[in-house]
Design a protein around this motif. Sequence first.
Motif, PDB file in Angstrom:
ATOM      1  N   LEU A  49       0.787  -1.326   0.058  1.00  0.00           N
ATOM      2  CA  LEU A  49       0.087  -0.144   0.036  1.00  0.00           C
ATOM      3  C   LEU A  49       0.954   1.062   0.220  1.00  0.00           C
ATOM      4  CD1 LEU A  49      -0.065   1.565   2.977  1.00  0.00           C
ATOM      5  CD2 LEU A  49      -1.497  -0.504   3.524  1.00  0.00           C
ATOM      6  N   SER A  50       0.122   2.352  -0.532  1.00  0.00           N
ATOM      7  CA  SER A  50       1.110   3.548  -0.458  1.00  0.00           C
ATOM      8  C   SER A  50      -0.185   4.620   0.260  1.00  0.00           C
ATOM      9  CB  SER A  50       1.408   4.106  -1.653  1.00  0.00           C
ATOM     10  OG  SER A  50       0.159   4.354  -2.647  1.00  0.00           O
ATOM     11  N   MET A  51       0.494   5.576   0.894  1.00  0.00           N
ATOM     12  CA  MET A  51      -0.261   6.701   1.702  1.00  0.00           C
ATOM     13  C   MET A  51       0.541   7.956   1.730  1.00  0.00           C
ATOM     14  SD  MET A  51      -1.548   6.275   5.520  1.00  0.00           S
ATOM     15  CE  MET A  51      -2.658   7.836   6.248  1.00  0.00           C
ATOM     16  N   PRO A  52      -0.298   9.125   1.662  1.00  0.00           N
ATOM     17  CA  PRO A  52       0.589  10.462   1.617  1.00  0.00           C
ATOM     18  C   PRO A  52       0.757  10.667   3.283  1.00  0.00           C
ATOM     19  CG  PRO A  52      -1.651  10.656   1.379  1.00  0.00           C
ATOM     20  CD  PRO A  52      -1.732   9.422   1.163  1.00  0.00           C
ATOM     21  N   VAL A  80       7.854  -3.533   5.980  1.00  0.00           N
ATOM     22  CA  VAL A  80       8.740  -2.569   5.464  1.00  0.00           C
ATOM     23  C   VAL A  80       8.336  -1.425   4.830  1.00  0.00           C
ATOM     24  CG1 VAL A  80      10.763  -2.429   3.740  1.00  0.00           C
ATOM     25  CG2 VAL A  80      10.196  -4.671   4.959  1.00  0.00           C
ATOM     26  N   ILE A  81       8.484  -0.100   5.648  1.00  0.00           N
ATOM     27  CA  ILE A  81       7.947   0.999   5.255  1.00  0.00           C
ATOM     28  C   ILE A  81       9.091   2.049   4.684  1.00  0.00           C
ATOM     29  CG2 ILE A  81       6.945   3.159   6.014  1.00  0.00           C
ATOM     30  CD1 ILE A  81       5.862   1.482   8.453  1.00  0.00           C
ATOM     31  N   GLU A  82       8.907   2.446   3.415  1.00  0.00           N
ATOM     32  CA  GLU A  82       9.786   3.380   2.584  1.00  0.00           C
ATOM     33  C   GLU A  82       9.295   4.967   2.460  1.00  0.00           C
ATOM     34  OE1 GLU A  82      11.622   1.437  -0.681  1.00  0.00           O
ATOM     35  OE2 GLU A  82      12.321  -0.089   0.432  1.00  0.00           O
ATOM     36  N   GLU A  83      10.126   5.774   2.521  1.00  0.00           N
ATOM     37  CA  GLU A  83       9.519   7.292   2.229  1.00  0.00           C
ATOM     38  C   GLU A  83       9.289   7.458   0.463  1.00  0.00           C
ATOM     39  OE1 GLU A  83      12.458   6.458   3.798  1.00  0.00           O
ATOM     40  OE2 GLU A  83      11.691   7.112   6.032  1.00  0.00           O
ATOM     41  N   THR A  84       8.421   7.892   0.133  1.00  0.00           N
ATOM     42  CA  THR A  84       8.081   8.330  -1.349  1.00  0.00           C
ATOM     43  C   THR A  84       8.980   8.969  -1.926  1.00  0.00           C
ATOM     44  OG1 THR A  84       5.854   7.572  -0.883  1.00  0.00           O
ATOM     45  CG2 THR A  84       6.568   8.616  -2.863  1.00  0.00           C
ATOM     46  N   THR A  85       9.318  10.364  -1.297  1.00  0.00           N
ATOM     47  CA  THR A  85      10.220  11.459  -1.548  1.00  0.00           C
ATOM     48  C   THR A  85      11.236  11.455  -0.485  1.00  0.00           C
ATOM     49  OG1 THR A  85       8.961  13.137  -0.943  1.00  0.00           O
ATOM     50  CG2 THR A  85       8.106  11.908  -2.786  1.00  0.00           C
ATOM     51  N   GLY A  86      12.171  12.569  -0.460  1.00  0.00           N
ATOM     52  CA  GLY A  86      12.839  13.311   0.429  1.00  0.00           C
ATOM     53  C   GLY A  86      12.278  14.502   0.501  1.00  0.00           C
ATOM     54  N   PHE A  87      12.899  15.493   1.197  1.00  0.00           N
ATOM     55  CA  PHE A  87      12.401  16.642   1.594  1.00  0.00           C
ATOM     56  C   PHE A  87      12.278  17.605   0.288  1.00  0.00           C
ATOM     57  CE2 PHE A  87      14.095  21.252   1.830  1.00  0.00           C
ATOM     58  CZ  PHE A  87      13.041  21.735   2.488  1.00  0.00           C
ATOM     59  N   TRP A  88      13.067  17.466  -0.720  1.00  0.00           N
ATOM     60  CA  TRP A  88      13.292  18.508  -1.580  1.00  0.00           C
ATOM     61  C   TRP A  88      12.028  18.277  -2.669  1.00  0.00           C
ATOM     62  CZ3 TRP A  88      16.095  22.767  -1.145  1.00  0.00           C
ATOM     63  CH2 TRP A  88      17.200  22.525  -0.271  1.00  0.00           C
ATOM     64  N   LEU A  89      11.626  17.160  -2.999  1.00  0.00           N
ATOM     65  CA  LEU A  89      10.283  17.072  -3.724  1.00  0.00           C
ATOM     66  C   LEU A  89       9.134  17.375  -2.975  1.00  0.00           C
ATOM     67  CD1 LEU A  89       9.340  16.307  -6.582  1.00  0.00           C
ATOM     68  CD2 LEU A  89       9.356  13.804  -6.043  1.00  0.00           C
ATOM     69  N   TYR A 146       4.518   7.517   1.780  1.00  0.00           N
ATOM     70  CA  TYR A 146       5.091   6.072   2.175  1.00  0.00           C
ATOM     71  C   TYR A 146       4.456   5.114   1.307  1.00  0.00           C
ATOM     72  CZ  TYR A 146       6.521   8.590   6.572  1.00  0.00           C
ATOM     73  OH  TYR A 146       7.245   9.257   7.483  1.00  0.00           O
ATOM     74  N   VAL A 147       5.504   4.060   0.936  1.00  0.00           N
ATOM     75  CA  VAL A 147       5.150   2.855   0.444  1.00  0.00           C
ATOM     76  C   VAL A 147       5.456   1.622   1.539  1.00  0.00           C
ATOM     77  CG1 VAL A 147       5.703   1.276  -1.500  1.00  0.00           C
ATOM     78  CG2 VAL A 147       5.279   3.692  -2.027  1.00  0.00           C
ATOM     79  N   VAL A 148       4.461   0.748   1.512  1.00  0.00           N
ATOM     80  CA  VAL A 148       4.667  -0.147   2.707  1.00  0.00           C
ATOM     81  C   VAL A 148       4.239  -1.672   2.013  1.00  0.00           C
ATOM     82  CG1 VAL A 148       3.665  -0.882   4.980  1.00  0.00           C
ATOM     83  CG2 VAL A 148       3.404   1.427   4.237  1.00  0.00           C
ATOM     84  N   THR A 149       5.150  -2.538   2.414  1.00  0.00           N
ATOM     85  CA  THR A 149       4.692  -3.992   2.440  1.00  0.00           C
ATOM     86  C   THR A 149       4.841  -4.664   3.637  1.00  0.00           C
ATOM     87  OG1 THR A 149       7.354  -4.452   2.133  1.00  0.00           O
ATOM     88  CG2 THR A 149       6.005  -3.706   0.003  1.00  0.00           C
ATOM     89  N   ALA A 150       4.045  -5.736   3.424  1.00  0.00           N
ATOM     90  CA  ALA A 150       3.893  -6.650   4.708  1.00  0.00           C
ATOM     91  C   ALA A 150       3.165  -7.696   4.476  1.00  0.00           C
ATOM     92  CB  ALA A 150       2.770  -5.712   5.834  1.00  0.00           C
ATOM     93  N   ARG A 151       3.171  -8.794   5.219  1.00  0.00           N
ATOM     94  CA  ARG A 151       2.911 -10.142   5.102  1.00  0.00           C
ATOM     95  C   ARG A 151       1.832 -10.860   6.165  1.00  0.00           C
ATOM     96  NH1 ARG A 151       4.572 -12.675   0.798  1.00  0.00           N
ATOM     97  NH2 ARG A 151       6.512 -12.024  -0.174  1.00  0.00           N
TER      98      ARG A 151
END
Length: 226
Positions: A118-121, A154-163, A218-223
Motif C-alpha cells: 500500500l501507499s499513503m501520503p 517494511v516502510i519506505e519514504e516516497t520522496t525526500g525533503f526537496w520533492l 510512504y510505500v509499505v509492504t507487509a505479510r
Amino acid sequence: MNAINYLKHNWGIKKALNNKISIEFKKITGSVVDLGCGLRPFERDILNYADTYTGVDWANSLHDTKADIIADLNQPLSIESESFDSVVSFEVLEHLSEPQMMLKEANRILRKGGVLILSMPFQWWIHEEPWDYQRFTRYGLEYQLKKAGFTDIVIEETTGFWLMWILKLNYQSMRLIRGPRLVKKTTKTFLVPFWFSNQWIAMYLDTIWREDKETAGYVVTARKPS
C-alpha cells in the motif's frame, strides 16, 4: 502505471510513486485484489506478476471507478476469508474513517503468507474533502499494521525533503492561475517550465541531500503470517 503528464504541477509524485511501487510488484503472486482501485491504473503492471486482478471501490468516489466489487472499505467486506494471494491499496487509507477496519479485512481475505502493498501520503494537502481523515507517520503505519495482524513490515519514504517541498510550492502556485481565460492561459504558460524544471531538480537533490524524516508519503509492504 499512473500516466505522467510532465506539464503538470505534480508529475513528480506520480513518478516517485511509480518508481517505488514497480519494485514492490515483484512480490505479487497469484490472485490480487486492489482495495480502492479507482480507474485501475496499475492493473496491467500487476498482471505482469499476478494471475488475476479484482478491483474494489465504493460508489461515492469523487473520481470515476472501474470496480468489479462495490464496497465501503470502512465496513466488513463480503469477500470470503483467505481468497487472495496479494492485496494492494494505493493512496486510499487517508480517505477511510475506519482505516483499521480496512487493514483487518485485508488481513482476513489474504491467504497465509500473502503480501500487502500500500501507499499513503504523509506531508500532503487536504484533498477529496470531506473524505480526508488522517495522515500516519511511519511509526503510526507500523502500529496500525501490527494491530491488524501483519508482520515483516517494511516502510519506505516516497520522496525526500526537496520533492515534498517543491510539490507544496507548486500546489500553491496553482492559485496564481485566475482571472479571464487569456490571463489564466498566459500565467500557466510561464508556470509550466517552472514546474517542469523544479521537480527534476528536487528529485536530483533528494539523491544527494537525503532526509528520511521529510517525505510526501510512504510505500509499505507487509505479510500475513504463514
